[in-house]
Design an enzyme around this catalytic site. Structure first.
Site, mmCIF file in Angstrom:
data_model
loop_
_atom_site.group_PDB
_atom_site.id
_atom_site.type_symbol
_atom_site.label_atom_id
_atom_site.label_comp_id
_atom_site.label_asym_id
_atom_site.label_seq_id
_atom_site.Cartn_x
_atom_site.Cartn_y
_atom_site.Cartn_z
ATOM 1 N N GLY A 57 1.465 -1.740 4.167
ATOM 2 C CA GLY A 57 1.937 -0.381 3.938
ATOM 3 C C GLY A 57 3.171 -0.098 4.758
ATOM 4 N N SER A 75 0.859 -1.195 0.000
ATOM 5 C CA SER A 75 0.000 0.000 0.000
ATOM 6 C C SER A 75 0.886 1.233 0.000
ATOM 7 C CB SER A 75 -0.877 0.012 1.249
ATOM 8 O OG SER A 75 -1.337 1.333 1.473
ATOM 9 N N MET A 95 -9.167 7.909 -0.228
ATOM 10 C CA MET A 95 -9.951 8.369 0.934
ATOM 11 C C MET A 95 -10.524 9.747 0.659
ATOM 12 S SD MET A 95 -7.457 7.226 4.022
ATOM 13 C CE MET A 95 -6.489 5.723 3.957
ATOM 14 N N GLY A 108 -2.384 4.539 7.873
ATOM 15 C CA GLY A 108 -1.430 3.437 7.878
ATOM 16 C C GLY A 108 -0.789 3.308 9.251
ATOM 17 N N HIS A 138 -1.434 -1.581 -4.007
ATOM 18 C CA HIS A 138 -2.708 -1.251 -3.356
ATOM 19 C C HIS A 138 -2.800 0.280 -3.244
ATOM 20 C CE1 HIS A 138 -6.036 -2.251 -0.546
ATOM 21 N NE2 HIS A 138 -5.613 -1.236 0.178
ATOM 22 N N ASP A 192 -6.171 -6.283 5.185
ATOM 23 C CA ASP A 192 -5.594 -4.936 5.125
ATOM 24 C C ASP A 192 -5.572 -4.309 6.515
ATOM 25 O OD1 ASP A 192 -4.865 -2.357 4.446
ATOM 26 O OD2 ASP A 192 -6.582 -1.974 3.136
ATOM 27 N N GLY A 193 -4.376 -4.041 7.000
ATOM 28 C CA GLY A 193 -4.218 -3.337 8.267
ATOM 29 C C GLY A 193 -3.314 -4.084 9.226
ATOM 30 N N GLY A 194 -2.125 -3.521 9.475
ATOM 31 C CA GLY A 194 -1.220 -4.119 10.454
ATOM 32 C C GLY A 194 -0.599 -5.427 9.997
ATOM 33 N N MET A 231 -12.201 4.100 -0.167
ATOM 34 C CA MET A 231 -12.780 4.426 1.148
ATOM 35 C C MET A 231 -13.492 5.762 0.983
ATOM 36 S SD MET A 231 -9.530 3.151 3.382
ATOM 37 C CE MET A 231 -8.478 3.220 1.949
ATOM 38 N N HIS A 288 -8.605 0.614 -3.502
ATOM 39 C CA HIS A 288 -9.451 0.457 -2.316
ATOM 40 C C HIS A 288 -10.163 1.787 -2.076
ATOM 41 C CE1 HIS A 288 -9.446 -0.301 2.350
ATOM 42 N NE2 HIS A 288 -10.654 -0.243 1.849
ATOM 43 N N MET A 327 -10.899 -5.796 6.622
ATOM 44 C CA MET A 327 -10.073 -4.787 7.299
ATOM 45 C C MET A 327 -9.688 -5.287 8.689
ATOM 46 S SD MET A 327 -9.717 -2.238 5.215
ATOM 47 C CE MET A 327 -8.757 -1.229 6.346
ATOM 48 N N ASP A 345 -4.882 3.361 -1.865
ATOM 49 C CA ASP A 345 -5.897 3.728 -0.871
ATOM 50 C C ASP A 345 -6.478 5.100 -1.198
ATOM 51 O OD1 ASP A 345 -5.967 1.547 1.110
ATOM 52 O OD2 ASP A 345 -3.839 2.023 1.338
HETATM 53 C C1 DX5 Z 1 -5.909 1.867 5.878
HETATM 54 C C2 DX5 Z 1 -5.599 1.412 4.481
HETATM 55 C C3 DX5 Z 1 -4.496 0.457 4.405
HETATM 56 C C4 DX5 Z 1 -3.193 0.940 4.959
HETATM 57 C C5 DX5 Z 1 -2.574 -0.232 5.638
HETATM 58 O O1 DX5 Z 1 -7.115 2.520 5.891
HETATM 59 O O2 DX5 Z 1 -6.720 0.825 3.865
HETATM 60 O O3 DX5 Z 1 -4.316 -0.057 3.091
HETATM 61 O O4 DX5 Z 1 -2.300 1.455 4.027
HETATM 62 O O5 DX5 Z 1 -1.449 0.226 6.257
HETATM 63 P P1 DX5 Z 1 -0.587 -0.673 7.230
HETATM 64 O O6 DX5 Z 1 -0.126 -1.845 6.442
HETATM 65 O O7 DX5 Z 1 0.513 0.268 7.606
HETATM 66 O O8 DX5 Z 1 -1.482 -1.047 8.380
HETATM 67 ZN ZN ZN Z 2 -6.375 -0.266 1.944
#
Ligand code: DX5
Ligand code: ZN
Length: 252
Positions: free
Chosen positions: A214, A28, A57, A164, A53, A192-194, A88, A86, A157, A55
């Site tokens: 990310g 990401s 927003m 991130g 990926h 996606d996330g952590g 959002m 993605h 998620m 993102d």
């Molecule tokens: C958060 C995004 C993710 C983000 C993940 O809202 O959708 O794609 O980049 O970041 P990490 O991998 O740092 O949790």
């Molecule tokens: Zn994402």
């Protein structure tokens, strides 16, 4: 709705999500250096990943604002990686076509803001891209039970969307198990996330095959080594007879 041919020149129709059976890493760019996006994408491309990926927003569905179609269109000219977008955003149906025209290959939208998800999936397929549905950590799996099998990929998620570098939510990750029961083996499950080398074996053991990362990649000075660390973590699961890791162009 008709699509003007000239507007569609950015679409690379041959870029499809890989068939299931491999584990894909989707870096990401949210944690990348936004002043050097083309170089950042080149770095992950040379690490052998197949997709990036993106993102998106809108400051409304999530409390952050990132990139939109003009940036994606410029990036499209810099890489042949699959654009995993993605969204959002509060009105995915209103903007979906613009993302396709900009060069997105796969578009994921959130179930929480899609009153007619089946219609949108169908429209995305007619526009020539693959479609994904996404679940926030607090959204029950039942909300996607009928639409998930119509998608090409389901995104689970494991942080609250918007930023991130947040902490992985283990309870949200457990939803992957139920999603895999619903969609069977032929539909990808993205998480996606952590995601990092510690959390990767957990989500892979639950049935995820597409790993967004990310911070774990772009906060690392050596992007290639960071991608390989996640690949190695996948093997901690795959050595037990699970899915194959896609390690084309990898160093090991
Ligand atoms: C958060 C995004 C993710 C983000 C993940 O809202 O959708 O794609 O980049 O970041 P990490 O991998 O740092 O949790
Ligand atoms: Zn994402």
């Amino acid at each position: 709705m008709t699509i003007h041919t000239a507007q569609m020149t950015n679409v690379k129709k041959n870029m499809r999500l890989p068939k299931t059976g491999t584990i894909e890493i989707a870096p990401s760019i949210l944690s990348a250096d936004f002043a050097r996006l083309a170089d950042e994408i080149a770095a992950i491309e040379s690490a052998g990943v197949n997709m990036v990926h993106l993102d998106v927003m809108d400051g409304h569905f999530v409390p952050n604002i990132t990139i939109g179609p003009p940036v994606i269109a410029k990036l499209r000219a810099c890489t042949d990686l699959l654009f995993d977008s993605h969204l959002m955003i509060s009105e995915p149906a209103k903007y979906a076509q613009r993302f396709v025209e900009a060069g997105a290959n796969h578009i994921t939208f959130h179930i929480e803001v899609a009153p007619e998800p089946i219609k949108l999936i169908d429209r995305l397929h007619k526009l020539g891209v693959t479609a994904g549905i996404c679940l926030n950590p607090e959204t029950p799996v039942e909300t996607i039970e009928t639409v998930a099998p119509l998608c090409d990929m389901v995104l689970v998620m494991t942080v609250h969307p918007g930023f991130g570098g947040q902490k992985f939510m283990p309870e949200a990750a457990k939803k992957i198990i139920r999603v895999r029961e619903i969609v069977g083996p032929e539909i990808r499950i993205e998480v996606d996330g952590g995601i990092d080398p510690q959390t990767t074996p957990i989500v892979v053991s639950y049935g995820a095959d597409t790993l967004v990362a990310g911070h774990a990649i772009f906060a690392h000075s050596d992007r290639h080594a960071a991608v390989n660390a996640i690949r190695q973590a996948c093997r901690r699961k795959t050595e037990d007879g699970g899915q194959k890791t896609d390690n084309r162009n990898s160093d090991f």
